[in-house]
Write a protein that holds these residues in place. Structure first.
Motif, mmCIF file in Angstrom:
data_model
loop_
_atom_site.group_PDB
_atom_site.id
_atom_site.type_symbol
_atom_site.label_atom_id
_atom_site.label_comp_id
_atom_site.label_asym_id
_atom_site.label_seq_id
_atom_site.Cartn_x
_atom_site.Cartn_y
_atom_site.Cartn_z
ATOM 1 N N GLY A 158 0.707 -0.717 -0.028
ATOM 2 C CA GLY A 158 -0.010 0.142 -0.108
ATOM 3 C C GLY A 158 1.054 1.629 0.060
ATOM 4 N N GLY A 159 0.999 1.449 -0.927
ATOM 5 C CA GLY A 159 2.716 2.400 -0.730
ATOM 6 C C GLY A 159 2.092 3.587 -1.680
ATOM 7 N N GLU A 160 2.879 5.090 -1.471
ATOM 8 C CA GLU A 160 2.031 5.968 -2.071
ATOM 9 C C GLU A 160 2.685 5.891 -3.458
ATOM 10 O OE1 GLU A 160 2.927 10.437 -1.554
ATOM 11 O OE2 GLU A 160 3.318 8.906 0.368
ATOM 12 N N LYS A 161 1.861 6.559 -4.063
ATOM 13 C CA LYS A 161 1.924 6.365 -4.935
ATOM 14 C C LYS A 161 3.382 7.982 -5.723
ATOM 15 C CE LYS A 161 -1.633 3.431 -7.292
ATOM 16 N NZ LYS A 161 -2.104 3.002 -8.295
ATOM 17 N N VAL A 162 3.607 8.205 -7.035
ATOM 18 C CA VAL A 162 4.449 8.953 -7.327
ATOM 19 C C VAL A 162 3.750 9.293 -8.252
ATOM 20 C CG1 VAL A 162 6.481 10.102 -7.772
ATOM 21 C CG2 VAL A 162 6.557 8.429 -6.238
ATOM 22 N N ASP A 163 3.634 11.128 -8.346
ATOM 23 C CA ASP A 163 2.878 11.840 -10.346
ATOM 24 C C ASP A 163 4.499 12.232 -10.312
ATOM 25 O OD1 ASP A 163 2.047 12.630 -12.130
ATOM 26 O OD2 ASP A 163 0.314 13.986 -11.236
ATOM 27 N N PHE A 164 5.116 11.563 -11.571
ATOM 28 C CA PHE A 164 6.090 12.604 -12.389
ATOM 29 C C PHE A 164 5.517 12.992 -13.426
ATOM 30 C CE2 PHE A 164 7.576 7.913 -11.068
ATOM 31 C CZ PHE A 164 9.244 8.770 -10.289
ATOM 32 N N LYS A 165 4.132 13.184 -13.512
ATOM 33 C CA LYS A 165 3.427 14.485 -14.669
ATOM 34 C C LYS A 165 4.008 15.821 -14.529
ATOM 35 C CE LYS A 165 1.035 10.786 -17.231
ATOM 36 N NZ LYS A 165 -0.101 10.431 -17.701
ATOM 37 N N LYS A 166 3.642 15.773 -12.736
ATOM 38 C CA LYS A 166 3.585 17.210 -11.580
ATOM 39 C C LYS A 166 4.662 18.128 -12.252
ATOM 40 C CE LYS A 166 0.292 15.946 -9.099
ATOM 41 N NZ LYS A 166 0.105 16.593 -6.891
ATOM 42 N N LYS A 167 4.815 19.515 -12.627
ATOM 43 C CA LYS A 167 6.121 20.049 -11.977
ATOM 44 C C LYS A 167 6.666 20.426 -11.625
ATOM 45 C CE LYS A 167 4.269 21.637 -17.501
ATOM 46 N NZ LYS A 167 4.734 22.674 -18.134
ATOM 47 N N ASP A 168 7.789 21.558 -11.318
ATOM 48 C CA ASP A 168 7.490 21.444 -9.819
ATOM 49 C C ASP A 168 7.009 23.159 -8.952
ATOM 50 O OD1 ASP A 168 10.109 19.662 -9.520
ATOM 51 O OD2 ASP A 168 11.421 21.281 -10.896
ATOM 52 N N ASP A 169 5.858 23.236 -10.384
ATOM 53 C CA ASP A 169 5.567 24.527 -9.665
ATOM 54 C C ASP A 169 4.620 24.408 -8.912
ATOM 55 O OD1 ASP A 169 7.760 25.875 -10.743
ATOM 56 O OD2 ASP A 169 6.323 26.691 -12.830
ATOM 57 N N GLU A 170 4.108 22.802 -9.427
ATOM 58 C CA GLU A 170 2.974 22.705 -8.658
ATOM 59 C C GLU A 170 2.239 21.948 -7.809
ATOM 60 O OE1 GLU A 170 1.463 19.899 -12.434
ATOM 61 O OE2 GLU A 170 1.176 21.731 -13.260
ATOM 62 N N ARG A 171 3.404 21.879 -6.675
ATOM 63 C CA ARG A 171 3.919 21.063 -5.810
ATOM 64 C C ARG A 171 3.672 21.498 -4.744
ATOM 65 N NH1 ARG A 171 9.344 17.241 -6.513
ATOM 66 N NH2 ARG A 171 8.944 16.663 -8.421
#
Length: 78
Positions: free
Chosen positions: A65-78
């Motif tokens: 049940g690990g946390e999914k990582v979204d690689f599509k986000k840009k640095d500004d959206e974090r």
């Protein structure tokens, strides 16, 4: 060319360590500390007590049940 297999094992171990963990337990030191376990069974066919049994156990735990990582986000959206 002995470096390639060792590097492959190291990379595999690092990848697997992110997914889970291993717990190791052994009772050898506890059995050696008890004086009644040193002599062994007194009669032929007699089994030793359960606290005098030597056990080595390894248990693998995996987190599904690990946390999914979204690689599509840009640095500004974090």
């Amino acid at each position: 060319m002995q470096i390639a297999p060792a590097l492959a094992v190291a990379v595999l171990a690092a990848a697997l360590s992110a997914c889970g963990g291993v717990s190791y337990r052994d009772t050898n030191a506890a059995v050696d500390a008890r004086p009644e376990c040193a002599s062994g069974p007194q009669r032929p066919g007699e089994t030793p007590p359960t606290w005098c049994e030597r056990k080595v156990q390894t248990e693998w735990k995996s987190d599904g049940g690990g946390e999914k990582v979204d690689f599509k986000k840009k640095d500004d959206e974090r």
